[in-house]
Structure formats: C-alpha cells, structure tokens
Design an enzyme around this catalytic site. Sequence first.
Site, PDB file in Angstrom:
ATOM      1  N   ARG A   1      -1.920 -33.995  21.760  1.00  0.00           N
ATOM      2  CA  ARG A   1      -0.763 -33.995  22.652  1.00  0.00           C
ATOM      3  C   ARG A   1      -0.112 -32.624  22.627  1.00  0.00           C
ATOM      4  O   ARG A   1      -0.093 -31.960  21.596  1.00  0.00           O
ATOM      5  CB  ARG A   1       0.253 -35.042  22.197  1.00  0.00           C
TER       6      ARG A   1
ATOM      7  N   LYS B   1       9.083 -40.298   6.543  1.00  0.00           N
ATOM      8  CA  LYS B   1      10.243 -41.183   6.393  1.00  0.00           C
ATOM      9  C   LYS B   1       9.965 -42.594   6.877  1.00  0.00           C
ATOM     10  O   LYS B   1      10.276 -43.563   6.192  1.00  0.00           O
ATOM     11  CB  LYS B   1      11.432 -40.663   7.210  1.00  0.00           C
TER      12      LYS B   1
ATOM     13  N   ARG C   1      -2.887 -33.634  14.123  1.00  0.00           N
ATOM     14  CA  ARG C   1      -2.837 -34.991  14.643  1.00  0.00           C
ATOM     15  C   ARG C   1      -3.425 -35.050  16.049  1.00  0.00           C
ATOM     16  O   ARG C   1      -3.125 -34.208  16.886  1.00  0.00           O
ATOM     17  CB  ARG C   1      -1.363 -35.424  14.685  1.00  0.00           C
TER      18      ARG C   1
ATOM     19  N   ARG D   1       9.958 -27.146  17.069  1.00  0.00           N
ATOM     20  CA  ARG D   1      10.725 -28.377  16.876  1.00  0.00           C
ATOM     21  C   ARG D   1      11.335 -28.424  15.480  1.00  0.00           C
ATOM     22  O   ARG D   1      12.480 -28.810  15.303  1.00  0.00           O
ATOM     23  CB  ARG D   1       9.784 -29.575  17.093  1.00  0.00           C
TER      24      ARG D   1
ATOM     25  N   ARG E   1      21.840 -38.060  12.884  1.00  0.00           N
ATOM     26  CA  ARG E   1      21.054 -36.868  13.124  1.00  0.00           C
ATOM     27  C   ARG E   1      21.903 -35.606  13.018  1.00  0.00           C
ATOM     28  O   ARG E   1      21.373 -34.524  12.837  1.00  0.00           O
ATOM     29  CB  ARG E   1      20.487 -36.907  14.561  1.00  0.00           C
TER      30      ARG E   1
END
Length: 211
Positions: free
Chosen positions: A157, A13, A125, A168, A88
């Site tokens: 991470r 996005k 990532r 998530r 959201r």
Amino acid sequence: MRLVFLGLAGAGKGTQALVLSEKLGIPFVSSGDMFRHHLSQSTDLGRLAKGYMDKGELVPDEVTIKMVVDRIEQRDCRKGFILDGFPRTLAQAEALDRALGKGPVEKVLYIKVSEEELVRRLAGRISCRTCGTPYQLDALPAQAKTCPKCGGELYQRADDKPEVVRKRLELQWPEVQGLAGYYAGQKKLVEINGERPVDQVGSDLLKAVGA
Ligand SMILES: [Zn+2]
C-alpha cells in the site's frame, strides 16, 4: 483497572492491548472501533461526527470524548478498560481527565520502539488487494505471491512505503512525546521495551499492571 496504551503506529499496541484485555477480563476500547460503531449504527454522536468528516474537517475532541465516556460507562467497563488510540493529543488527555473525574486513568503503558525498527516493520508489510489483510513480508513463505486467505494479489500500500512511514512517524512523534511527558508528570507512565518478542512484551505488561 483503567489503562491507556501509548506508542507510535506499528509498536504493537493493538495486539498487546487485546491480549491484556483477555488476561485481565476488562474490555479493549479502541477509538477506531468506537467510531466505526457510531457511524455504522448512525447514532446521534455518529451523525454528528459524520457531519464534520463529510466537510473534510477533524471531528472535535468533545465529540470523541463523548464517545469514549459513553463507552466506558457501560456495564462491561465497571472493572476497568484498556483505551487504545485515544487520547492522541495533550488536549484530549486533559479533557479525558476532566471527563473521568473521580475514576481517572491509573496507568499508561508506553510501548517504546525505535523509528528504525518501526520503519522496518511497517515498510515490510504487504496487503491483499482483495480482502485487505496485511502480512509481514518475512512471515510469509518466500514463494507466496498471493494472499494465503483468499488468493488475492499482494501489493504494498502507498501508506506502507518507507518514506511515507517515516513521514507519518515524524508527525506522531511530538504528540506521543507530549503525552508521555504529561502522564509521567502524573506518575502514571510505565515504559515498556517493545523491541522484543510479543510474549515477552506481554509479560512485562502484566507485571506493569501488577497481574
Ligand atoms: Zn486476501
């Protein structure tokens, strides 16, 4: 042209919203940037938000809505804006409708990407420990062990571990679905297949807004 971007984290996005913003000549309003601005400038709204955050509480919708309205009432938004990261929740979408009144959101661009693909993207990532820049593993040269920008150490991470990413996405999914249903009911929702090259997604978005 009053637009909202919708999609799960990792759907692309932010990247697409920036490109579209340049093509259409209307500002890209990211809720994250807006918060950082108010907090760093210590505005009234920033101090209000900080009060909640310091107590470990969520910033109430009415505070966030005020930041959004304050931002989109500025001169550069006269021809329109692209909202990313807000609303959201359904409650925020309803509050946004009330706040915008006669200048409502016109189109909601929903970039759809499957969970498998999102996990592949996000869990692939790695980030630089020194400057924080994130990299897609398969976009880095195979032998790269350090950050191409600053030479810092690259690591994954905790946020980007596959099981954390999945968790998530599961939390975000019902909200994104709820918002998609809400805007579909208002005949504003446009679904875009986000599992294609960035420029193809971009050209679909331009078509969707009639540009
Ligand atoms: Zn770095």
